[in-house]
Design an enzyme around this catalytic site. Structure first.
Site, PDB file in Angstrom:
ATOM      1  N   ARG A 143      -5.220   0.418  -6.852  1.00  0.00           N
ATOM      2  CA  ARG A 143      -3.821   0.652  -6.292  1.00  0.00           C
ATOM      3  C   ARG A 143      -3.688   1.695  -7.189  1.00  0.00           C
ATOM      4  O   ARG A 143      -3.314   3.014  -6.613  1.00  0.00           O
ATOM      5  CB  ARG A 143      -3.137   0.236  -5.649  1.00  0.00           C
ATOM      6  CG  ARG A 143      -2.984  -1.165  -4.976  1.00  0.00           C
ATOM      7  CD  ARG A 143      -1.827  -2.239  -4.245  1.00  0.00           C
ATOM      8  NE  ARG A 143      -1.978  -2.992  -4.087  1.00  0.00           N
ATOM      9  CZ  ARG A 143      -1.774  -3.186  -2.539  1.00  0.00           C
ATOM     10  NH1 ARG A 143      -1.862  -2.514  -1.745  1.00  0.00           N
ATOM     11  NH2 ARG A 143      -2.229  -4.587  -1.911  1.00  0.00           N
TER      12      ARG A 143
ATOM     13  N   ASP B 256      -5.666   2.063   9.966  1.00  0.00           N
ATOM     14  CA  ASP B 256      -6.711   1.168  10.356  1.00  0.00           C
ATOM     15  C   ASP B 256      -7.616   0.867  11.938  1.00  0.00           C
ATOM     16  O   ASP B 256      -7.690   1.985  12.275  1.00  0.00           O
ATOM     17  CB  ASP B 256      -7.265   0.144   9.146  1.00  0.00           C
ATOM     18  CG  ASP B 256      -8.981  -0.391   9.165  1.00  0.00           C
ATOM     19  OD1 ASP B 256      -9.736   0.999  10.320  1.00  0.00           O
ATOM     20  OD2 ASP B 256      -9.389  -0.839   8.424  1.00  0.00           O
TER      21      ASP B 256
ATOM     22  N   GLY C 271       1.032  -1.171  -0.148  1.00  0.00           N
ATOM     23  CA  GLY C 271       0.070  -0.098   0.485  1.00  0.00           C
ATOM     24  C   GLY C 271       0.764   1.376   0.234  1.00  0.00           C
ATOM     25  O   GLY C 271       0.552   2.525  -0.687  1.00  0.00           O
TER      26      GLY C 271
ATOM     27  N   ASP D  49      -6.149  -0.678  -1.804  1.00  0.00           N
ATOM     28  CA  ASP D  49      -6.967  -1.520  -2.244  1.00  0.00           C
ATOM     29  C   ASP D  49      -8.923  -2.114  -2.327  1.00  0.00           C
ATOM     30  O   ASP D  49      -8.388  -2.824  -0.322  1.00  0.00           O
ATOM     31  CB  ASP D  49      -5.830  -2.504  -3.147  1.00  0.00           C
ATOM     32  CG  ASP D  49      -5.721  -4.069  -2.043  1.00  0.00           C
ATOM     33  OD1 ASP D  49      -6.054  -3.236  -0.899  1.00  0.00           O
ATOM     34  OD2 ASP D  49      -5.359  -5.170  -1.568  1.00  0.00           O
TER      35      ASP D  49
END
Ligand code: PRP
Ligand code: MN
Ligand code: MG
Length: 181
Positions: free
Chosen positions: A167, A105, A46, A161
């Site tokens: 991405r 997250d 990422g 993603d």
């Protein structure tokens, strides 16, 4: 090939907005590190876009290294147990290390990385994340450089993603319902 744009519901951050924020953070990082050479540690996959843009907006010496980790999860919830798939290529002992993430997250990946990397005796260890979701605010991870605090929605683009896709979307956006069905 299918067109990326037709799967987008709403753009939350444009390429220009993201770029502007990266430039601001890079200036802050340049100022904070001064004559200390920073090792940017990108978390694959990422963080590829964030790190690539961040380092080119910096105006000081840096090196880069990469880690790949995977969390053992049941379904979509992260278990907090993280496994190293690819370790750093070089030693970070005595170095000034900045972990670079696309998004935080739950904070579980990051808390594992902070614990793991701090055990290698870097001179300093900080975190830069382009996006941060509300759950991370209630976990104990300390992030020095944050691009944007974002709503708790599933977003893609700029490295983020869905099942490995999107991405390469240059904006950051939510996905249309048809993508999930
Ligand atoms: C995503 C993201 C962060 C991590 C954040 O990576 O890039 O690394 O999850 O989630 P957390 O705060 O709940 O731990 P992912 O594991 O999906 O791998 P990827 O970077 O290859 O997409
Ligand atoms: Mn990741
Ligand atoms: Mg992912």
């Amino acid at each position: 090939a299918a067109d990326l744009g037709s799967d987008i519901k709403e753009v939350l951050y444009t390429e220009e907005q993201v770029h502007q924020r990266v430039v601001e953070l890079a200036a802050q990082i340049d100022a904070d590190y001064q004559d200390r050479e920073v090792v940017l540690v990108g978390v694959l996959n990422g963080a590829v876009m964030t790190l690539a843009d961040l380092c080119r907006s910096m105006n000081s010496h840096m090196t880069m290294d990469w880690m790949a980790v995977s969390s053992y999860g049941v379904g979509t919830t992260s278990s907090g147990v993280v496994r190293i798939l690819k370790d750093l290529s070089g030693s970070i002992e005595g170095k000034d290390v900045l972990i670079v993430e696309d998004i935080i997250d739950t904070g579980l990946t990051l808390s594992y990385l902070l614990q793991n990397l701090s055990s290698r005796d870097p001179n300093s260890l900080e975190v830069m994340a382009m996006f941060r979701k509300p759950p991370a605010l209630t976990s104990s991870v300390d992030v020095k450089y944050v691009g944007f605090d974002i709503p708790n929605e599933f977003v893609v683009g700029y490295g983020l993603d869905y099942a490995g896709h999107y991405r390469n979307l240059t904006d950051v956006a939510t996905l249309a319902p048809h993508v999930y069905s």
